[in-house]
Design an enzyme around this catalytic site. Structure first.
Site, PDB file in Angstrom:
ATOM      1  N   CYS A 150       0.809  -1.241   0.000  1.00  0.00           N
ATOM      2  CA  CYS A 150       0.000   0.000   0.000  1.00  0.00           C
ATOM      3  C   CYS A 150       0.831   1.276   0.000  1.00  0.00           C
ATOM      4  O   CYS A 150       0.416   2.288  -0.571  1.00  0.00           O
ATOM      5  CB  CYS A 150      -0.980  -0.011   1.170  1.00  0.00           C
ATOM      6  SG  CYS A 150      -0.256  -0.571   2.711  1.00  0.00           S
ATOM      7  N   HIS A 243      -1.917   6.870   4.043  1.00  0.00           N
ATOM      8  CA  HIS A 243      -0.484   6.771   4.363  1.00  0.00           C
ATOM      9  C   HIS A 243       0.237   8.023   3.870  1.00  0.00           C
ATOM     10  O   HIS A 243       0.155   8.379   2.675  1.00  0.00           O
ATOM     11  CB  HIS A 243       0.137   5.558   3.668  1.00  0.00           C
ATOM     12  CG  HIS A 243      -0.299   4.231   4.230  1.00  0.00           C
ATOM     13  ND1 HIS A 243      -1.059   4.097   5.373  1.00  0.00           N
ATOM     14  CD2 HIS A 243      -0.043   2.960   3.796  1.00  0.00           C
ATOM     15  CE1 HIS A 243      -1.265   2.803   5.613  1.00  0.00           C
ATOM     16  NE2 HIS A 243      -0.666   2.099   4.670  1.00  0.00           N
TER      17      HIS A 243
HETATM   18  P1  NAP Z   1      -7.772  -8.123   7.696  1.00  0.00           P
HETATM   19  O1  NAP Z   1      -8.643  -6.977   8.019  1.00  0.00           O
HETATM   20  O2  NAP Z   1      -7.059  -8.806   8.799  1.00  0.00           O
HETATM   21  O3  NAP Z   1      -8.641  -9.211   6.862  1.00  0.00           O
HETATM   22  C1  NAP Z   1      -8.124 -10.500   6.588  1.00  0.00           C
HETATM   23  C2  NAP Z   1      -9.161 -11.341   5.870  1.00  0.00           C
HETATM   24  O4  NAP Z   1      -8.570 -12.658   5.668  1.00  0.00           O
HETATM   25  C3  NAP Z   1     -10.465 -11.556   6.644  1.00  0.00           C
HETATM   26  O5  NAP Z   1     -11.548 -11.540   5.756  1.00  0.00           O
HETATM   27  C4  NAP Z   1     -10.307 -12.950   7.233  1.00  0.00           C
HETATM   28  O6  NAP Z   1     -11.551 -13.635   7.417  1.00  0.00           O
HETATM   29  C5  NAP Z   1      -9.523 -13.629   6.115  1.00  0.00           C
HETATM   30  N1  NAP Z   1      -8.814 -14.820   6.638  1.00  0.00           N
HETATM   31  C6  NAP Z   1      -7.982 -14.897   7.704  1.00  0.00           C
HETATM   32  N2  NAP Z   1      -7.570 -16.176   7.873  1.00  0.00           N
HETATM   33  C7  NAP Z   1      -8.170 -16.911   6.919  1.00  0.00           C
HETATM   34  C8  NAP Z   1      -8.156 -18.295   6.561  1.00  0.00           C
HETATM   35  N3  NAP Z   1      -7.434 -19.202   7.280  1.00  0.00           N
HETATM   36  N4  NAP Z   1      -8.876 -18.696   5.500  1.00  0.00           N
HETATM   37  C9  NAP Z   1      -9.613 -17.813   4.784  1.00  0.00           C
HETATM   38  N5  NAP Z   1      -9.676 -16.488   5.071  1.00  0.00           N
HETATM   39  C10 NAP Z   1      -8.957 -16.045   6.117  1.00  0.00           C
HETATM   40  O7  NAP Z   1      -6.621  -7.692   6.661  1.00  0.00           O
HETATM   41  P2  NAP Z   1      -6.651  -6.526   5.542  1.00  0.00           P
HETATM   42  O8  NAP Z   1      -6.107  -5.280   6.113  1.00  0.00           O
HETATM   43  O9  NAP Z   1      -7.969  -6.516   4.877  1.00  0.00           O
HETATM   44  O10 NAP Z   1      -5.539  -7.045   4.532  1.00  0.00           O
HETATM   45  C11 NAP Z   1      -5.759  -8.130   3.645  1.00  0.00           C
HETATM   46  C12 NAP Z   1      -4.520  -8.352   2.804  1.00  0.00           C
HETATM   47  O11 NAP Z   1      -4.270  -7.164   2.026  1.00  0.00           O
HETATM   48  C13 NAP Z   1      -3.239  -8.583   3.621  1.00  0.00           C
HETATM   49  O12 NAP Z   1      -2.429  -9.490   2.945  1.00  0.00           O
HETATM   50  C14 NAP Z   1      -2.598  -7.209   3.672  1.00  0.00           C
HETATM   51  O13 NAP Z   1      -1.212  -7.265   3.834  1.00  0.00           O
HETATM   52  C15 NAP Z   1      -2.961  -6.648   2.305  1.00  0.00           C
HETATM   53  N6  NAP Z   1      -3.076  -5.191   2.206  1.00  0.00           N
HETATM   54  C16 NAP Z   1      -3.751  -4.490   3.147  1.00  0.00           C
HETATM   55  C17 NAP Z   1      -3.878  -3.107   2.992  1.00  0.00           C
HETATM   56  C18 NAP Z   1      -4.600  -2.265   4.013  1.00  0.00           C
HETATM   57  O14 NAP Z   1      -4.522  -1.028   3.910  1.00  0.00           O
HETATM   58  N7  NAP Z   1      -5.300  -2.843   4.948  1.00  0.00           N
HETATM   59  C19 NAP Z   1      -3.325  -2.471   1.896  1.00  0.00           C
HETATM   60  C20 NAP Z   1      -2.649  -3.228   0.943  1.00  0.00           C
HETATM   61  C21 NAP Z   1      -2.544  -4.586   1.106  1.00  0.00           C
HETATM   62  P3  NAP Z   1     -12.254 -13.788   8.868  1.00  0.00           P
HETATM   63  O15 NAP Z   1     -12.891 -12.463   9.185  1.00  0.00           O
HETATM   64  O16 NAP Z   1     -13.250 -14.846   8.660  1.00  0.00           O
HETATM   65  O17 NAP Z   1     -11.176 -14.149   9.834  1.00  0.00           O
END
Ligand code: NAP
Length: 346
Positions: A150, A243
């Site tokens: 990001c 950011h």
């Molecule tokens: P998050 O809020 O922690 O969401 C993670 C998601 O993954 C949830 O829907 C969760 O489902 C699911 N998950 C976790 N364990 C799982 C499993 N064993 N099987 C299937 N699904 C599972 O994270 P996020 O911030 O959205 O980020 C998601 C990805 O994007 C990460 O790799 C992060 O590095 C990347 N990213 C994030 C951002 C940002 O600004 N947040 C920006 C760029 C990239 P449950 O709710 O059911 O646990």
């Protein structure tokens, strides 16, 4: 739209997370894509989205998604494009499974980004890298395409016009990254209220390596990485979204501040017709105290820049701001999918 005039069915993997929620918000009225399935972890499987999601967006949950029943993240669920907002601990294998079964996977996770056959895309910067998917061996049109980290998205967009005109030799960057970048629930309030944490696991390495691939030259199916040297220091700050990055850049050739600002403001996408790409990709602010997360993050897919000044050793310093879950994640991934459609890969 596909060639029958119908919207292309898409599913969201990791639909309950910060990125997954932003996908739903941005896709609610998208003219090309229709969300047909949502998936998350086992603990959510079988439950109604509206009952299980801890909705954190400013606008209410679009009602049409509330009764979707969550799937397990296994191929076979409806959808041709799989937008992934999966936690990186599970994204690698799940995304490969979907690509092997014919889905076009657009990932936000780190797992596949640096694979030599996987495009790491910012369509306005390196659309030609999409051709790398021809080297992937998935059946039935399956492929994996990745979004950069990001912080890297805004950084490479700000560097692209400078690099085209004056070649970027080195970059020092200090990031001030929002809480939503850590996912939900993210950093405990006792750690972050009244505080700044000068460490984000794995982040500095990503910022120091990914831009070399994105700004690399693509020929004969191979990316020749850009040789710029990058030093990054990353901080988690008590801001919800957006950011901020304080950058110092060394260019190979002489430039003036007005030329640099003009290069940013006149930067246009080489690919036309991408719905999520705004006409103004980079916007320079002359106010001495801009950009700021609370004031410019609403620009969404536009990256804000300000505070351009000459620095020591012939370098330039400035500040950029980009919305981490829009330009840096869900919005960027949707833009990648629009490029896939535009270039006829679907
Ligand atoms: P998050 O809020 O922690 O969401 C993670 C998601 O993954 C949830 O829907 C969760 O489902 C699911 N998950 C976790 N364990 C799982 C499993 N064993 N099987 C299937 N699904 C599972 O994270 P996020 O911030 O959205 O980020 C998601 C990805 O994007 C990460 O790799 C992060 O590095 C990347 N990213 C994030 C951002 C940002 O600004 N947040 C920006 C760029 C990239 P449950 O709710 O059911 O646990």
């Amino acid at each position: 739209m596909n060639n029958t005039g119908k919207k292309i069915p898409v599913c969201i993997l990791g639909a309950t997370g910060m990125v997954g929620q932003k996908f739903l918000e941005l896709l609610e009225n998208h003219p090309q894509f229709e969300v047909v399935a949502l998936a998350a972890s086992e603990k959510s499987t079988g439950k109604k989205y509206g009952e299980i999601v801890n909705w954190q967006q400013d606008l209410p949950l679009p009602s049409k998604y509330a009764n979707f029943v969550l799937h397990e993240c296994k191929s076979g669920i409806p959808g041709k494009i799989a937008f992934s907002g999966l936690d990186s601990s599970v994204a690698g294998e799940i995304e490969t499974d979907f690509a092997e079964n014919g889905y076009i996977v657009i990932s936000n996770s780190k797992n596949h980004r640096m694979n030599g056959h996987v495009p790491l895309l910012v369509p306005e910067v390196n659309h030609e890298h999409l051709e790398l998917v021809k080297k992937q061996n998935f059946s039935s049109g399956g492929m994996i395409i990745t979004n950069p980290n990001c912080s890297v998205v805004g950084l490479t967009m700000a560097l692209k016009p400078l690099n085209d005109l004056w070649n970027v030799e080195s970059v020092d960057v200090v990031t001030l990254q929002a809480l939503s970048g850590a996912g939900y629930p993210g950093v405990p309030s006792m750690e972050i209220v009244d505080n700044i944490i000068p460490y984000i696991s794995g982040e500095e390495e990503k910022i120091e390596t990914e831009p070399g691939k994105i700004l690399g030259t693509f020929s004969n199916g191979i990316i020749d990485f850009h040789s710029m040297k990058i030093n990054a220091q990353c901080n988690r700050v008590c801001v919800l979204n957006g950011h901020l990055e304080c950058m110092t850049v060394k260019l190979s050739k002489k430039a003036t501040s007005s030329e640099i600002i003009a290069a940013w403001n006149n930067f246009r996408s080489p690919v036309t017709g991408l719905i999520s790409s705004p006409p103004q990709l980079l916007q320079y602010f002359y106010e001495s105290n801009y950009p700021q997360p609370r004031k410019q993050r609403h620009l969404g897919m536009t990256v804000s820049i300000g505070r351009l000044q000459e620095a020591t050793f012939g370098r330039w310093k400035f500040v950029i701001l980009s919305h981490n879950t829009v330009r840096g994640a869900a919005g960027g991934a949707i833009l990648n999918a629009e490029l896939v459609v535009r270039q006829g890969y679907l």
